[in-house]
Structure formats: structure tokens, C-alpha cells
Design an enzyme around this catalytic site. Structure first.
Site, PDB file in Angstrom:
ATOM      1  N   GLU A   1      -0.091  -0.439   5.829  1.00  0.00           N
ATOM      2  CA  GLU A   1       0.923   0.172   6.702  1.00  0.00           C
ATOM      3  C   GLU A   1       0.806   1.685   6.729  1.00  0.00           C
ATOM      4  OE1 GLU A   1       4.626   1.990   8.013  1.00  0.00           O
ATOM      5  OE2 GLU A   1       3.761   2.129   6.014  1.00  0.00           O
TER       6      GLU A   1
ATOM      7  N   ASP B   1       0.844  -1.190   0.000  1.00  0.00           N
ATOM      8  CA  ASP B   1       0.000   0.000   0.000  1.00  0.00           C
ATOM      9  C   ASP B   1       0.882   1.242   0.000  1.00  0.00           C
ATOM     10  OD1 ASP B   1       0.669  -0.558   2.836  1.00  0.00           O
ATOM     11  OD2 ASP B   1      -0.572   1.194   3.237  1.00  0.00           O
TER      12      ASP B   1
END
Length: 454
Positions: free
Chosen positions: A156, A92
């Protein structure tokens, strides 16, 4: 065995690495469905899973984590009796911010001036490519000498803790002798660095309400309490005049004992404008690695274009507080919340919502794994010795892994050196750094396997 085949194999794989990174960067994998479709993250996760299967990984799985995102797991068995190494990265990314400010499209990997530009190129899709390159080089040079687990996180950057909670519920899944977190970076290009400390963080959203609705600023201004003005005053209370973070009860005078960050280099790396002062006191290293730092990362208020002469009835802000090692993030959250409530002006109604939290981390740099990494970096970066630095950012998973596996050694390396400009527009990665760190990781895995035989 010599290191030359590793160097040669990884050099030959760099065109493939660039093509794969371009495929990964093309996924707009911001783990926030309010900004980008969830399908973008799902497609990126599928790409990672397919890549692991192609490398011979077993038990490849898409893990549905409690925050609604997916992490990707795979296991590559090594020789009998070999240690297990967990390799971490995340797929991500941060949102691209102002896409018009990018010199090339943020989700299109573009080569310029010897660097590869694109959102996630360094943080941390490049970290996934680094792991793949290291493993491919070892397979071409006699095989991977350790058992390898890979975990690629899907949220994250949002700090929503999905993988941490999943790991706590499935503690056997990520167990390893050593963990390599591929999400930090060298102190600067060409200087091999492991990160010894990470600041923790807490993220709060604050809302102030003062009026039942917006009012004409000419008719009521001067007496009616303006929520936006109240918010400005409240946020100003979080810093002293010199810019030092001042949250009531939070210690902010610790010192950093280690690699220092010259002020002129920091000003250049941070792109501070001529004549503008740095904030805070102490050395730069004190300020960014050893002390708390508050940042207002967002404010809901009317834009200048189209603004009307009105008093605002409500205002919102999002506040990030970085918490250094030695301070508890949960306690810092309580102190920050209490500070905001105590400093809200004019009796404005305040509500505080916590949207993220992670503890600080400190590694044991005396462990055998660090010796193996130092030897590997010495070869991958001829003429340079491995340096140890702090990092002002946060990787909440580190403390979860340290708590779950107290005997495991945790190393932090990565591609996010200052020129990478992660989280900003025009993020980029140095292909030379990707190549050298992939060599270092491959040699580390080989060194570490040998050290466990002795």
C-alpha cells in the site's frame, strides 16, 4: 447482550496485543527491495497468515500480486444467512527515514510517555492488531455474528497497485456487504471519527538533462545550463508565491463543507515552527481535504558534504500530487505532465515517468453501516459522538473496491491520529486508542449483524 464483556475482554488482551505488535513491527517490511530485503515483507506476510489460521480462518492464502508483493487473505464463516464484512489493513510500511532521528529503534516497539513507538505501529500494523482484538472479543462473547474476510495488503505504501489489479482479476474474492478499511484515524485522540473522503494521488519521476557531463563551475558557470538549477526553477513553477499548488488546468479552489480544522490545532499537530507561515489559502480543511497539493518528495543531487564546484549535467526529482474527490487522478497526471513539459527552462531535455496513481474516494455516510458504527463508537467512547472528516492521504484500493462492489458500504477508521506522526520519524500508536477502536469495531460487527436481521 451488553457491551461490558467486550470492554473487559479487550482490556485483558492488551498485553498480548502489545507483544504481537512488537513482533510485527520488528519486520522491516518496506515493499522496496532496493531499501530492505524482500524476505522482510515475506516474513511479515507469513506472520499475518499464521495469525489468521490461529483464529480459525479458512482458505488462508498468500496472494502473489502483479507488482511482485504478497497480500494475505483469510475467510472466517459466520452464522447461516449472516452478512459478510471485509476487514482491511496493510503490513507494509514506509521506510524509517533518518534512523538516527528516532528516539528509539524504528523496528523495535518501545513504550514511552504512554505511547508505543515503532514504524508501522499506527500505519498500519496496528490496524491488523485492531481487527484481531475485535474478533477475539466477539468469540469470547458468544461468537462472531458475521462472516469475515480479512485482506492484508503488502504494498500500500508504495502505491504500485498490486492488490487493486489482483482484485480486478479475481472479483469474487473480496466481495462483501460492508468493508471496513482500518487505515485512517480519529481527528484526534479520544474523538471517534470516520473518514468520509480521501484524496487520490499521482506520483511522477522527472529527469532533466542539459549537458553531456558535469563541468567546472568556474570555467563554464554563467553560460552553460545547469540541470540542477533548471530543476529548481521547474519545481518552483508548481506553487504560487503563497504556496498554493498551481498546476496548469488543475482546479485548486474547492471548499470543504464539514468538520473544520482550527489553524492553531493544525500548527501544533504539524509541528510548524514559530513564525513560519502556513501555505495556501482558504481554511485548513479546504487545503488538506478538498484541494490538490503538490509535494516534492525527493531530489537526486550531490550532498553538501563532498560537493565539488561543478555544474550538474542531470537532475532527478520525485513529485507527489494529491488529488481531491471530484477530480480524476488520470487527468491530473496528464495535467501535471503537461505542466512540467511546458515549464521546463532553457530547452532542457525532460523525461517523465509515472510511478504511482490512485483515485480519490468519497463514502456514502448515510448508509446503515454508518448508523451501526455511530452506535458502536458512542459506546466505545462514552460522552462522544462519531465525527466525520476528510483525510488528505490516499488509499487507492478504496475506489477499486467501490467499483467492484457498488452495493457494498465502505467505512474508514483507524489509528493514525495526529500524534501518531505516521510516515515521519518516531511514529507511534496510542494503546488507549487501539483498545477503544477495537471495542468499537467489535460492537459495530455485532450491531451490523443485528441490523441485517431486521
Amino acid at each position: 447482550m451488553t457491551a461490558r464483556p467486550i470492554f473487559e475482554t479487550i482490556a485483558s488482551l492488551m498485553p498480548r496485543a502489545k507483544a504481537e505488535l512488537a513482533e510485527l513491527v520488528a519486520f522491516r517490511s518496506v515493499a522496496d527491495s532496493a531499501q530492505f530485503p524482500r524476505s522482510e515483507c515475506e516474513a511479515a506476510a507469513d506472520w499475518v497468515a499464521d495469525a489468521l489460521r490461529a483464529e480459525g480462518f479458512e482458505d488462508v492464502a498468500l496472494l502473489d500480486t502483479p507488482d511482485g508483493t504478497r497480500s494475505v487473505y483469510g475467510f472466517l464463516p459466520g452464522p447461516a444467512g449472516a452478512p459478510t464484512v471485509l476487514l482491511y489493513a496493510h503490513y507494509d510500511v514506509q521506510p524509517p527515514l533518518d534512523e538516527s532521528a528516532w528516539l528509539s529503534p524504528p523496528f523495535e516497539l518501545t513504550e514511552r510517555d504512554g505511547r508505543w513507538y515503532g514504524r508501522g505501529a499506527a500505519d498500519c500494523k496496528g490496524g491488523l492488531i485492531m481487527h484481531l482484538l475485535a474478533l477475539r472479543a466477539l468469540r469470547a462473547d458468544g461468537g462472531v455474528p458475521v462472516s469475515v474476510k480479512v485482506i492484508a495488503e503488502g504494498s500500500e505504501e508504495q502505491g504500485t497497485g498490486g492488490l487493486e489489479r489482483y482484485a480486478e482479476a479475481h472479483p469474487e474474492l473480496l466481495a462483501a456487504d460492508t468493508i471496513v478499511i482500518g487505515d485512517t484515524g480519529n481527528f484526534r485522540v479520544g474523538l471517534p471519527t470516520v473518514t468520509a473522503t480521501l484524496r487520490g494521488m499521482t506520483m511522477l519521476r522527472v529527469r532533466l538533462d542539459t549537458l553531456a557531463g558535469n563541468l567546472h563551475s568556474g570555467q563554464f558557470g554563467g553560460a552553460a545550463p545547469d540541470a540542477l538549477a533548471a530543476m529548481i526553477q521547474l519545481l518552483a513553477s508548481l506553487r504560487a508565491e503563497d504556496g498554493t499548488t498551481t498546476v496548469d488546468g488543475l482546479v485548486s479552489d474547492a471548499d470543504w463543507d464539514g468538520l473544520q480544522y482550527p489553524e492553531d490545532e493544525f500548527r501544533k499537530d504539524a509541528r510548524v515552527l514559530d513564525g513560519v507561515e502556513l501555505i495556501g489559502t482558504g481554511t485548513v480543511a479546504d487545503r488538506i481535504w478538498a484541494r490538490p497539493a503538490v509535494t516534492v518528495i525527493g531530489v537526486d543531487c550531490p550532498p553538501v558534504v563532498g560537493a565539488t564546484p561543478s555544474l550538474q549535467a542531470s537532475a532527478r526529482a520525485q513529485i507527489s500530487l494529491r488529488v481531491p474527490p471530484g477530480q480524476d487522478a488520470a487527468e491530473a497526471t496528464k495535467l501535471l505532465t503537461a505542466h512540467l513539459e511546458a515549464h521546463t527552462p532553457w530547452g532542457a531535455r525532460i523525461s517523465v515517468e509515472q510511478v504511482g496513481q490512485g483515485q480519490a474516494f468519497r463514502a456514502d455516510t448515510s448508509s446503515p453501516a454508518y448508523t451501526s458504527m455511530a452506535e458502536a463508537m458512542r459506546v466505545a467512547y462514552p460522552g462522544e459522538e462519531m465525527q466525520t472528516s476528510g483525510m488528505g492521504g490516499s488509499i487507492p484500493l478504496c475506489n477499486t473496491l467501490a467499483a467492484l462492489y457498488p452495493e457494498a458500504e465502505i467505512l474508514l477508521i483507524g489509528l493514525s491520529e495526529p500524534e501518531a506522526q505516521i510516515h515521519a520519524v518516531n511514529e507511534s500508536v496510542s494503546p488507549e486508542e487501539l483498545e477503544r477502536l477495537s471495542v468499537a469495531e467489535a460492537l459495530f460487527l455485532r450491531n451490523y449483524a443485528e441490523s441485517k436481521k431486521n
